[in-house]
Scaffold this motif. Structure first.
Motif, short mmCIF file in Angstrom:
data_model
loop_
_atom_site.label_atom_id
_atom_site.label_comp_id
_atom_site.label_asym_id
_atom_site.label_seq_id
_atom_site.Cartn_x
_atom_site.Cartn_y
_atom_site.Cartn_z
N LYS A 1 0.83 -1.22 0.00
CA LYS A 1 0.00 0.00 0.00
C LYS A 1 0.86 1.26 0.00
N VAL A 2 1.97 1.21 0.75
CA VAL A 2 2.85 2.39 0.81
C VAL A 2 3.72 2.47 -0.45
N GLY A 3 3.92 1.32 -1.09
CA GLY A 3 4.68 1.30 -2.34
C GLY A 3 6.17 1.10 -2.17
N VAL A 4 6.55 0.31 -1.12
CA VAL A 4 7.98 0.03 -0.91
C VAL A 4 8.21 -1.48 -0.95
N PRO A 5 9.45 -1.91 -1.28
CA PRO A 5 9.73 -3.36 -1.25
C PRO A 5 9.75 -3.87 0.19
N HIS A 6 9.58 -5.18 0.33
CA HIS A 6 9.57 -5.76 1.67
C HIS A 6 10.31 -7.08 1.69
N SER A 7 10.64 -7.50 2.90
CA SER A 7 11.11 -8.86 3.10
C SER A 7 10.62 -9.29 4.49
N THR A 8 10.42 -10.60 4.66
CA THR A 8 9.76 -11.07 5.89
C THR A 8 10.64 -12.03 6.69
N ILE A 9 10.31 -12.16 7.96
CA ILE A 9 10.94 -13.10 8.91
C ILE A 9 12.45 -12.85 8.94
N ILE A 10 12.79 -11.62 9.32
CA ILE A 10 14.17 -11.15 9.25
C ILE A 10 14.91 -11.39 10.56
N MET A 11 16.14 -11.90 10.46
CA MET A 11 16.97 -12.21 11.62
C MET A 11 18.20 -11.31 11.74
N GLU A 12 18.42 -10.42 10.78
CA GLU A 12 19.59 -9.54 10.83
C GLU A 12 19.37 -8.39 9.85
N VAL A 13 19.73 -7.17 10.27
CA VAL A 13 19.58 -6.01 9.39
C VAL A 13 20.91 -5.26 9.34
N VAL B 1 19.67 -7.84 4.40
CA VAL B 1 18.96 -8.48 5.51
C VAL B 1 19.10 -9.99 5.42
N LYS B 2 18.96 -10.63 6.59
CA LYS B 2 19.01 -12.09 6.64
C LYS B 2 17.60 -12.60 6.87
N ARG B 3 17.08 -13.30 5.89
CA ARG B 3 15.73 -13.88 5.96
C ARG B 3 15.82 -15.27 6.52
N GLU B 4 14.91 -15.61 7.39
CA GLU B 4 14.84 -16.99 7.87
C GLU B 4 13.96 -17.78 6.91
N LEU B 5 14.46 -18.92 6.47
CA LEU B 5 13.65 -19.84 5.67
C LEU B 5 13.26 -21.00 6.59
N GLU B 6 12.60 -22.00 6.05
CA GLU B 6 12.17 -23.09 6.92
C GLU B 6 13.32 -24.06 7.22
N GLY B 7 13.18 -24.79 8.32
CA GLY B 7 14.05 -25.91 8.64
C GLY B 7 15.52 -25.57 8.81
N GLY B 8 15.82 -24.38 9.37
CA GLY B 8 17.21 -24.04 9.67
C GLY B 8 17.97 -23.41 8.50
N TRP B 9 17.30 -23.02 7.44
CA TRP B 9 17.94 -22.36 6.30
C TRP B 9 17.75 -20.84 6.38
N PHE B 10 18.71 -20.11 5.84
CA PHE B 10 18.67 -18.66 5.82
C PHE B 10 19.07 -18.16 4.43
N GLN B 11 18.86 -16.85 4.23
CA GLN B 11 19.21 -16.27 2.93
C GLN B 11 19.45 -14.77 3.13
N TYR B 12 20.51 -14.26 2.52
CA TYR B 12 20.72 -12.80 2.53
C TYR B 12 20.02 -12.18 1.32
N VAL B 13 19.38 -11.04 1.55
CA VAL B 13 18.70 -10.32 0.48
C VAL B 13 19.11 -8.85 0.58
N THR B 14 19.50 -8.27 -0.55
CA THR B 14 19.82 -6.85 -0.59
C THR B 14 18.65 -6.11 -1.23
N MET B 15 18.30 -4.98 -0.67
CA MET B 15 17.20 -4.20 -1.26
C MET B 15 17.39 -2.72 -0.98
N PRO B 16 16.76 -1.89 -1.80
CA PRO B 16 16.91 -0.44 -1.62
C PRO B 16 16.05 0.07 -0.46
#
Lengths: 322, 255
Positions: B135-147, B158-173
Motif C-alpha cells: 500500500k505504501v509502495g515500498v519493497p519488503h522482506s519477511t521473517i528477518i533475523m539480521e539487518v 537483511v538475513k531472511r529466515e527460511l524453513e528448517g534451519g535455512w537462511f538467505q541474505y537479500v539486498t534491497m533499496p
C-alpha cells in the motif's frame, strides 16, 4: 474455478502443495474445476508430477526472473496469472514463501485473504474457513467478503496429501503466457544457506523431552536436562527458549526448527503455539505437563498433567529411576 | 534514518479467552493487554539502528484509546515519538484493515525503513507487513533475523529466515519494510528515566481514513476441538508421576 499455486524450489516440488490440492478438491466438492499453477524456472518436471492429480489443467509460468524467489517477481507474476484466469478461489500452502508474497498479492489485487486455514466448512451456501486465533486458544470460522477471487492459505499438515484424488489420465499441461519484466524486482537474493551443520538430528530420536517458556529461567534448564536423562530422551525446546539463548537453535522444534515424530514426546512448560505444534504433532505418544489446564498443547496430548513442572519433573525423575 | 516501528497491543499470554454473547469475538474490555512480542523485537531493532546510524524511531499503532498503554511503553523503551491512528472500531481490525488505517499517515511521514513483527499473537494473520508495504509502495522482506543498513547508499542487506534451519541474505533499496522474527536481538526494558521521559514525548493522534471495510468476517469463535482423547492424570505430583510412568510403560509402550 479454483486455482492452486504450487511451490517448488530448483525444480523440486514442496510436498505441502499436495495438501493445498487436497483442500482445493474438498472446497470444489467435485463441482468446480481445479487448476494448478507452478511458477519458477525449469518447472516442466514439477508440472508433470502435479498432472497426476485429478485437476482440469496444470499451468506453468516458466521464466528466468522466477528462478530464485523474490516477493516482487512472484507478486507480479501471480497477479497477472490470477487476473487472466479469474478463479473464484486461490489456494496455497502456508509456507514461509507464501507468507512472504501472498499478502502483497492480495493487496495488489485488492482481494480478501485468509491464512493458516485448518478446515473448510460450508455455512449457508458460503464457504467458511476455520483458522486458529489467540495462539491456538480459539478457532475462528471466517467468511471472506468482497469480490472474487478469495485467497486462502492452508496450514501445513491440516489437509492430507494422500487424500488427493488422482486422475485416470494425466491432466493437460499448458504454458500461461505471462511475462515478468525483471525491472519490477527490487530484492536481490543470495543463495540460501544453513548456519552450521546440524550437529543434532532430532528427527532420529526415539524419545524427546521438550521445554518451553514455563521453565522461566536459564538455570532451570538443568531440570529439563535431568528429566530427559531419566527418559533416555534428547532435550529439545520451543522457539522462545532458543531465542533467549538458553538452548542452541539446533534443538528447536517447530516451523523454524526441526520436525520430529518420535515414539514419545514429553512437552514441559510448552503452551502449544501452532508454530511449535507443526513440528511435533506427528509424535506417536505425546505427554504434556503445564500449569495452565487450557493450554492448547493438551488438545493434541495423549496424557496430560496439570501442575507445576518444578514439582512434577522431580517426581517423574524419581519414578523413572525406580 | 527515519524509522517507523508498527506495534500492536494484544491480550497477554496468561489471558483466558472469554467470548461475547454472539460468540463471534472476545470480550475485549475484560482482557488484559501487552505489546505483541514480535513487535517488541522490531522496536528493539529500530532502536539499535538509530543508535548506529542516527535519526529517529517513530512508533505507530492503529487501535482504540487503550493502545496508548503499549505506545507509552515503546516511548519509555526509547522511541522518539508516536503516531496513533485511533478508532474504537479498530480493536478487532484484521491485518488488512489495520494496514489500510495506517497507510495515509505512513505515506505522509516518508520513512526510510518500516519495521514490524512477523505476526501478531492475537489474530496471527501474518499479513500486516507485506500488505502495508504494497500500500505504501515500498519493497519488503519477511521473517528477518539480521539487518545491515547502509543509509548513505539507500540500501540494506537483511538475513531472511527460511524453513528448517535455512537462511538467505537479500539486498534491497531503502525505503523498505521488514517483518522481524522474534529472537533477532535481546530486548531492553524501560528504565525509570525512560518512563519519565516518555511522558513528555509526542503522541500524534490521527483519525483513520474513511471507508475502511473488513473483508474477513468471523462467524463463529470457539475453543479448539480435541483431536485426541487426552487422559488427564490428577493427584499429587508423586501420584501423577507414578500413574504416568505406569501408563507409558503398559498402555502406550513408549518406555
Amino acid at each position: 474455478m479454483i486455482l492452486v499455486i504450487a511451490e517448488q524450489k530448483d525444480g523440486k516440488l514442496n510436498r505441502a502443495t499436495w495438501e493445498a490440492i487436497a483442500a482445493a478438491q474438498q472446497l470444489s466438492a467435485g463441482s468446480v474445476p481445479v487448476k494448478v499453477a507452478v511458477l519458477g524456472e525449469g518447472v516442466s518436471g514439477v508440472a508433470g508430477e502435479l498432472a497426476a492429480a485429478d485437476v482440469a489443467e496444470v499451468l506453468t509460468v516458466d521464466q528466468p526472473v522466477l528462478g530464485r524467489y523474490t516477493a516482487d517477481a512472484f507478486v507480479h507474476a501471480a497477479a497477472a496469472l490470477v487476473t487472466a484466469q479469474a478463479p473464484a478461489h486461490v489456494l496455497l500452502a502456508h509456507t514461509y514463501q507464501t507468507r512472504d508474497f501472498v499478502p502483497g498479492l492480495a493487496a495488489r489485487l485488492d482481494r480478501a485473504l485468509v491464512t493458516d486455514v485448518i478446515a473448510i466448512k460450508s455455512a449457508a451456501g458460503q464457504a467458511a474457513f476455520a483458522r486458529p486465533m489467540f495462539q491456538g486458544k480459539l478457532v475462528a470460522d471466517v467468511v471472506l467478503e468482497g469480490p472474487a477471487p478469495h485467497l486462502v492459505t492452508v496450514q501445513i499438515g491440516a489437509f492430507r496429501a494422500d487424500a488427493v484424488r488422482k486422475g485416470s489420465t494425466a491432466a493437460p499441461v499448458s504454458v500461461a503466457a505471462i511475462a515478468v519484466d525483471p525491472s519490477v524486482v527490487r530484492q536481490a537474493p543470495e543463495s540460501p544457506f544453513q548456519e552450521a551443520k546440524q550437529a543434532v538430528d532430532l528427527s532420529q530420536a526415539e524419545r524427546i523431552v521438550a521445554v518451553g517458556r514455563g521453565i522461566k529461567a536459564q538455570e532451570n534448564i538443568a531440570v529439563a536436562q535431568q528429566l530427559a536423562g531419566a527418559f533416555g530422551a534428547e532435550l529439545a525446546a520451543s522457539r522462545p527458549i532458543c531465542d533467549n539463548g538458553w538452548l542452541p537453535m539446533e534443538r528447536q522444534i517447530g516451523s523454524s526448527g526441526q520436525t520430529v515424530a518420535p515414539k514419545l514426546y514429553v512437552a514441559i512448560g510448552i503452551s502449544g503455539a501452532i508454530q511449535h505444534l507443526v513440528g511435533m504433532k506427528g509424535s506417536r505418544t505425546i505427554v504434556a505437563i503445564n500449569k495452565d489446564a487450557e493450554a492448547p498443547i493438551f488438545e493434541i496430548a495423549d496424557y496430560g498433567i496439570t501442575g507445576d513442572l518444578f514439582e512434577v519433573a522431580p517426581a517423574l525423575i524419581t519414578e523413572l529411576k525406580k | 534514518m527515519k524509522i517507523a516501528v508498527c506495534i500492536k497491543q494484544v491480550p497477554t499470554r496468561e489471558w483466558q479467552p472469554r467470548l461475547n454473547d454472539a460468540r463471534t469475538w472476545i470480550r475485549e474490555q475484560e482482557a488484559s493487554y501487552e505489546m505483541n512480542e514480535p513487535d517488541a523485537y522490531a522496536l528493539e531493532e529500530g532502536l539499535r539502528l538509530r543508535e548506529k546510524h542516527g535519526g529517529e524511531v517513530v512508533v505507530c499503532s492503529a487501535g482504540p484509546a487503550r493502545v496508548q498503554q503499549v505506545i507509552r511503553e515503546a516511548l519509555a523503551r526509547g522511541a522518539d515519538r508516536a503516531v496513533h491512528v485511533e478508532d474504537e472500531a479498530l480493536g478487532a481490525a484484521d491485518a488488512f484493515t489495520a494496514a489500510a488505517a495506517l497507510t495515509p499517515a505512513m505515506q505522509e511521514e516518508r520513512f526510510d525503513l518500516i519495521l514490524t513483527g512477523l505476526q501478531s499473537d492475537d489474530q496471527g494473520h501474518a499479513q500486516f507487513g507485506p500488505v502495508l508495504a504494497e500500500k505504501v509502495g515500498v519493497p519488503h522482506s519477511t521473517i528477518i533475523m539480521e539487518v545491515q543498513a547502509d543509509p548513505a547508499a539507500s540500501s540494506m542487506k537483511v538475513k531472511r529466515e527460511l524453513e528448517g534451519g535455512w537462511f538467505q541474505y537479500v539486498t534491497m533499496p531503502l525505503p523498505a519494510l521488514l517483518t522481524i522474527q522474534s529472537g533477532i536481538n535481546q530486548l531492553r526494558y524501560a528504565t525509570l528515566k525512560g518512563i519519565m521521559a516518555a511522558k513528555k514525548k509526542e503522541i500524534r493522534k490521527v483519525a483513520p481514513p474513511a471507508g475502511l471495510a473488513s473483508r474477513l468476517k468471523v462467524v463463529a469463535l470457539y475453543a479448539p476441538q480435541k483431536s485426541k482423547q487426552t487422559v488427564m492424570i490428577g493427584g499429587s505430583p508423586a501420584d501423577a508421576a507414578r500413574e504416568l510412568v505406569r501408563r507409558l510403560r503398559e498402555e502406550a509402550r513408549a518406555l
